[in-house]
Structures are given as structure tokens and as C-alpha cells.
Design a protein around this motif. Structure first.
Motif, mmCIF file in Angstrom:
data_model
loop_
_atom_site.group_PDB
_atom_site.id
_atom_site.type_symbol
_atom_site.label_atom_id
_atom_site.label_comp_id
_atom_site.label_asym_id
_atom_site.label_seq_id
_atom_site.Cartn_x
_atom_site.Cartn_y
_atom_site.Cartn_z
ATOM 1 N N LEU A 33 9.564 10.135 1.050
ATOM 2 C CA LEU A 33 10.460 9.169 1.702
ATOM 3 C C LEU A 33 10.912 9.681 3.060
ATOM 4 C CD1 LEU A 33 12.742 7.944 -1.244
ATOM 5 C CD2 LEU A 33 10.910 6.674 -0.099
ATOM 6 N N LEU A 34 11.127 10.979 3.165
ATOM 7 C CA LEU A 34 11.526 11.561 4.435
ATOM 8 C C LEU A 34 10.404 11.425 5.462
ATOM 9 C CD1 LEU A 34 13.630 13.057 6.085
ATOM 10 C CD2 LEU A 34 12.736 15.220 5.171
ATOM 11 N N THR A 35 9.159 11.632 5.030
ATOM 12 C CA THR A 35 8.011 11.447 5.926
ATOM 13 C C THR A 35 7.938 10.006 6.413
ATOM 14 O OG1 THR A 35 6.712 13.186 4.839
ATOM 15 C CG2 THR A 35 5.486 11.536 6.080
ATOM 16 N N ILE A 36 8.112 9.057 5.492
ATOM 17 C CA ILE A 36 8.080 7.634 5.852
ATOM 18 C C ILE A 36 9.203 7.314 6.833
ATOM 19 C CG2 ILE A 36 8.339 5.281 4.967
ATOM 20 C CD1 ILE A 36 7.145 6.335 2.308
ATOM 21 N N ALA A 37 10.396 7.807 6.524
ATOM 22 C CA ALA A 37 11.552 7.553 7.393
ATOM 23 C C ALA A 37 11.303 8.081 8.798
ATOM 24 C CB ALA A 37 12.799 8.202 6.800
ATOM 25 N N GLN A 38 10.790 9.290 8.914
ATOM 26 C CA GLN A 38 10.552 9.891 10.228
ATOM 27 C C GLN A 38 9.499 9.128 11.014
ATOM 28 O OE1 GLN A 38 9.664 13.885 8.913
ATOM 29 N NE2 GLN A 38 11.776 14.587 9.173
ATOM 30 N N SER A 53 0.834 -1.204 0.000
ATOM 31 C CA SER A 53 0.000 0.000 0.000
ATOM 32 C C SER A 53 0.869 1.255 0.000
ATOM 33 C CB SER A 53 -0.953 0.000 1.206
ATOM 34 O OG SER A 53 -0.253 -0.032 2.426
ATOM 35 N N VAL A 54 1.944 1.256 0.785
ATOM 36 C CA VAL A 54 2.850 2.411 0.796
ATOM 37 C C VAL A 54 3.588 2.503 -0.537
ATOM 38 C CG1 VAL A 54 4.868 3.469 1.916
ATOM 39 C CG2 VAL A 54 3.066 2.431 3.300
ATOM 40 N N MET A 55 3.908 1.378 -1.147
ATOM 41 C CA MET A 55 4.509 1.386 -2.481
ATOM 42 C C MET A 55 3.613 2.114 -3.461
ATOM 43 S SD MET A 55 6.171 -2.388 -3.140
ATOM 44 C CE MET A 55 6.300 -2.052 -4.901
ATOM 45 N N GLY A 56 2.312 1.827 -3.404
ATOM 46 C CA GLY A 56 1.370 2.501 -4.281
ATOM 47 C C GLY A 56 1.350 3.991 -4.035
ATOM 48 N N HIS A 57 1.457 4.378 -2.761
ATOM 49 C CA HIS A 57 1.465 5.793 -2.396
ATOM 50 C C HIS A 57 2.731 6.480 -2.894
ATOM 51 C CE1 HIS A 57 -0.514 8.951 -0.108
ATOM 52 N NE2 HIS A 57 0.662 9.315 0.372
ATOM 53 N N VAL A 58 3.863 5.796 -2.758
ATOM 54 C CA VAL A 58 5.138 6.341 -3.227
ATOM 55 C C VAL A 58 5.129 6.469 -4.744
ATOM 56 C CG1 VAL A 58 7.615 5.883 -3.448
ATOM 57 C CG2 VAL A 58 6.475 5.521 -1.255
ATOM 58 N N ALA A 59 4.572 5.467 -5.432
ATOM 59 C CA ALA A 59 4.531 5.485 -6.894
ATOM 60 C C ALA A 59 3.732 6.676 -7.417
ATOM 61 C CB ALA A 59 3.919 4.183 -7.407
ATOM 62 N N ILE A 112 12.662 -1.037 0.575
ATOM 63 C CA ILE A 112 11.711 -1.393 -0.478
ATOM 64 C C ILE A 112 11.039 -0.136 -1.029
ATOM 65 C CG2 ILE A 112 9.537 -2.580 -0.979
ATOM 66 C CD1 ILE A 112 10.400 -4.722 1.072
ATOM 67 N N GLN A 113 10.719 0.806 -0.142
ATOM 68 C CA GLN A 113 10.087 2.057 -0.589
ATOM 69 C C GLN A 113 11.075 2.904 -1.400
ATOM 70 O OE1 GLN A 113 6.978 1.861 -0.279
ATOM 71 N NE2 GLN A 113 7.113 0.157 1.182
ATOM 72 N N ILE A 114 12.336 2.886 -0.992
ATOM 73 C CA ILE A 114 13.373 3.603 -1.755
ATOM 74 C C ILE A 114 13.503 2.992 -3.142
ATOM 75 C CG2 ILE A 114 15.875 3.980 -1.910
ATOM 76 C CD1 ILE A 114 15.880 4.339 1.149
ATOM 77 N N GLN A 115 13.465 1.677 -3.208
ATOM 78 C CA GLN A 115 13.547 0.979 -4.491
ATOM 79 C C GLN A 115 12.391 1.402 -5.394
ATOM 80 O OE1 GLN A 115 13.831 -3.281 -4.134
ATOM 81 N NE2 GLN A 115 13.499 -3.636 -6.295
ATOM 82 N N THR A 116 11.216 1.572 -4.819
ATOM 83 C CA THR A 116 10.046 2.004 -5.596
ATOM 84 C C THR A 116 10.243 3.417 -6.124
ATOM 85 O OG1 THR A 116 8.603 0.641 -4.197
ATOM 86 C CG2 THR A 116 7.544 2.329 -5.536
ATOM 87 N N ALA A 117 10.711 4.320 -5.249
ATOM 88 C CA ALA A 117 10.911 5.718 -5.647
ATOM 89 C C ALA A 117 11.976 5.857 -6.729
ATOM 90 C CB ALA A 117 11.288 6.548 -4.422
ATOM 91 N N LEU A 118 12.971 4.993 -6.697
ATOM 92 C CA LEU A 118 14.076 5.068 -7.652
ATOM 93 C C LEU A 118 13.910 4.088 -8.813
ATOM 94 C CD1 LEU A 118 17.096 5.422 -5.202
ATOM 95 C CD2 LEU A 118 16.292 7.129 -6.836
ATOM 96 N N ALA A 119 12.675 3.643 -9.037
ATOM 97 C CA ALA A 119 12.426 2.659 -10.087
ATOM 98 C C ALA A 119 12.861 3.147 -11.456
ATOM 99 C CB ALA A 119 10.943 2.292 -10.110
ATOM 100 N N GLY A 123 16.272 9.205 10.882
ATOM 101 C CA GLY A 123 16.555 10.604 10.644
ATOM 102 C C GLY A 123 16.914 10.865 9.190
ATOM 103 N N ARG A 124 17.066 12.141 8.837
ATOM 104 C CA ARG A 124 17.394 12.517 7.468
ATOM 105 C C ARG A 124 18.740 11.929 7.029
ATOM 106 N NH1 ARG A 124 16.095 16.786 3.871
ATOM 107 N NH2 ARG A 124 14.646 17.662 5.389
ATOM 108 N N MET A 125 19.723 11.936 7.932
ATOM 109 C CA MET A 125 21.036 11.414 7.575
ATOM 110 C C MET A 125 20.970 9.917 7.280
ATOM 111 S SD MET A 125 23.655 13.455 10.125
ATOM 112 C CE MET A 125 25.046 12.535 9.485
#
Length: 259
Positions: A153-158, A59-65, A134-141, A163-165
Motif C-alpha cells: 500500500l505504501l508503494t501504491i501511495a507513493q 488489476s491492482v486489487m488482484g495484486h494487493v489480494a 479501494i485498495q485499502i479496502q481490499t487489503a483490510l478485507a 506520503g506515508r502520513m
């Protein structure tokens, strides 16, 4: 309510020790019942964790896509390829496709889904990291990262406690892996990419390289991840990740003449 342990323990205790034996037998039987109930609960919780990981991932993959404005043919292809890598077929594939569509919906509750996932992950950083990757992989497809995708991705990470780093380090590692696979595999792995895959600088000493390698291999060990809640279908992703880490380590060892 489990009572068989108490009944059995009480009966055995009474046979050998009358009233005192009965009391001791009941207490021991109670401990057996508690253990059995706890074991069942843990098993159910593990299954629930895997189901939530599976559903939340797609579901998050779909959101990222959809982050860049619309889901492209490339986005759909990467989702399908991911399902192929996981060897997801039948009802499981239908469920994954539906979760992907749910994530594309305008009313999808991203933060709520991530909070629920983080709660059931119980602080397992390696499990959360696998999800993030996995979400990064989707964003960088498509090989590039747009501003909206990075913000998401930053929102998901937080929400997952990164953190951002940490996100930037994961992005750098995945970009190196993406280039590596685009170029055809281990024969084309450059020394620069190898260092990036391990998340280290080229000027670190041999001991630091070994520590980074062992840490990454431990974090992505397929059997350990499945035991912690990674759906069995996603074991193939963890295996591929460890293969990339191993290839990078072997490349650096060869370059440095390490033993």
C-alpha cells in the motif's frame, strides 16, 4: 479534418461582406472547428480515463489480494462484493474479473500501471484518493493488515503522490469505517469511530469539524468524481462513502449539541 465550420462561415461572410466578410467568416468558422474537435477529444479522453480507472482498480486489487502470499477465499469474496456494490454485470464483470486475474500474475507491472493511471488522472487528488481507498479496502478485507500488505500500500501511495502520513490517515479512517459496518451500521457508531471517520481528533473545535466534514463530502461527491473520470459503476462506492461521512458528522453533532 474538420472544415465544415470554415466552409459555412466563409460562405456566410462572403454573402454579407464580400472578400473581407469571407476572411472574417473563415476565421470564425475555424474557431468553431477547433472547439468541436477539442470537445470530441475531451469526451474521448474522459472515456479513456474511466476505462483505465476501471481496469487499473481491479488489476491492482488482484495484486494487493496476493500480497500476503496467496489469494484467499475472503479476497475473492471482497472483489465479488465490490462488483456487486457497483452493480457490475455482463461483459463489464467479465472484464473486471480478468483484470483481477491479471493483477495476480507474477509478471504484473504494478508501477507501470500506476504511472499510467496517475498520468491520465491529471493530478485530480480526489480521484487518486478514491482509488487508494479501494485498495485499502481490499487489503483490510479480513479486518487486519499484514506487513507485506502495508508495504505494498505504501508503494501504491507513493506512486500516486501520497506520503506515508497521508496513507496512515486513510488507513485509520477506513479501519473505523470497517468496524462501523461490521457492527451493523449507524446505531453502533461510537463517538471515537465518528472522529476517526472524519479524520480528526476529539479535542478540535466545532469549526474544524465542519471544515473536515465539508472537505470530505466534497472529495467524495459521486457526481463530481464521475465527471473527473470515476467510472459510473463505482458511483455506488462514492455514495456509500458519503453516507459514512454523514453518519459520523451527525453522531458528533449530536454528542456536542452542534447546530
Amino acid at each position: 479534418m474538420r472544415i465544415w465550420g470554415k466552409l459555412f462561415g466563409g460562405a456566410i461572410g462572403f454573402m454579407f461582406g464580400k472578400f473581407i466578410g469571407l476572411v472574417i467568416g473563415l476565421w470564425l468558422g475555424h474557431q468553431v472547428d477547433k472547439y468541436a474537435a477539442a470537445s470530441k477529444q475531451l469526451t474521448q479522453r474522459g472515456s479513456s480515463r474511466q476505462a483505465i480507472f476501471f481496469n487499473t482498480t481491479f488489476s491492482v486489487m488482484g495484486h494487493v489480494a496476493k500480497a500476503s502470499g496467496q489469494v484467499t477465499a475472503t479476497d475473492i469474496k471482497i472483489a465479488s462484493l465490490l462488483m456487486d456494490q457497483m452493480r457490475i454485470t455482463g461483459q463489464a464483470r467479465i472484464d473486471a474479473q480478468q483484470a483481477f486475474r491479471d493483477g495476480k500474475a507474477s509478471n504484473f507491472d504494478l508501477r507501470g500501471s500506476l504511472k499510467a493511471f496517475r498520468l491520465i488522472a491529471m493530478g485530480r487528488s480526489d480521484l487518486l484518493q478514491m482509488f487508494m481507498e479501494i485498495q485499502i479496502q481490499t487489503a483490510l478485507a479480513d479486518g487486519k493488515l499484514e506487513a507485506k500488505e502495508h508495504a505494498l500500500l505504501l508503494t501504491i501511495a507513493q506512486e500516486l503522490g501520497f506520503g506515508r502520513m497521508q496513507l496512515d490517515a486513510l488507513l485509520k479512517r477506513w479501519q473505523a469505517e470497517y468496524q462501523y459496518h461490521q457492527q451493523g451500521g449507524q446505531q453502533s457508531l461510537s463517538i471515537e469511530q465518528a472522529y476517526q471517520v472524519l479524520g480528526i481528533e476529539a479535542n478540535v473545535d466545532d469549526q474544524q469539524i465542519k471544515r473536515s466534514y465539508r472537505k470530505l463530502m466534497n472529495e467524495h461527491h459521486p457526481d463530481k468524481l464521475v465527471a473527473k473520470g470515476l467510472p459510473p459503476e463505482m458511483m455506488e462506492l462514492a455514495k456509500r462513502k458519503t453516507q459514512d461521512i454523514q453518519a459520523a458528522y451527525d453522531r458528533i453533532k449530536s454528542e456536542r449539541g452542534m447546530r
